[in-house]
Scaffold this motif. Structure first.
Motif: not given
Length: 116
Positions: A16-30
């Motif tokens: 779950e932490v890994q999914n959160y980090v990946e989605s946060s990274t995608d959000y920041l890139r966007l």
């Protein structure tokens, strides 16, 4: 029997932490892409408008210089008067440059920090 349950919880939490980090990274890139595109389009619009304004100013200056030179009976003097006017405008812009910097900085910071 207790160890596998705890281990499964740790694996689940890590996932779950890994999914959160990946989605946060995608959000920041966007978010960064959106911000950069707003800045680039704003700069492009400003550049196009600036070029058009300079072309307009060039033709108006030529017309004013020729007209003034005709009225004065000396074309170079008409160009000198228009050049002197622009020298005066440039001196005023130099004296007021800090206000201009502040205005530009405020405009672009509004574009960058619009939703924070």
């Amino acid at each position: 029997m207790q160890a596998p349950v705890v281990q499964d919880e740790f694996v689940k939490a890590a996932g779950e932490v890994q999914n959160y980090v990946e989605s946060s990274t995608d959000y920041l890139r966007l978010r960064m892409f959106k911000t950069l595109m707003r800045l680039v389009t704003s700069l492009a619009k400003s550049l196009v408008m600036g070029v058009l304004a300079l072309l307009t100013l060039l033709f108006l200056s030529l017309a004013a210089s020729l007209s003034l030179g005709e009225k004065l009976g000396d074309y170079p003097q008409g160009f000198l008067w228009v050049g002197g006017f622009y020298l005066l405008v440039a001196a005023m812009a130099f004296l007021l440059r800090h206000r201009l910097e502040r205005t530009v900085l405020r405009h672009f910071s509004d574009l960058y920090f619009d939703e924070l």
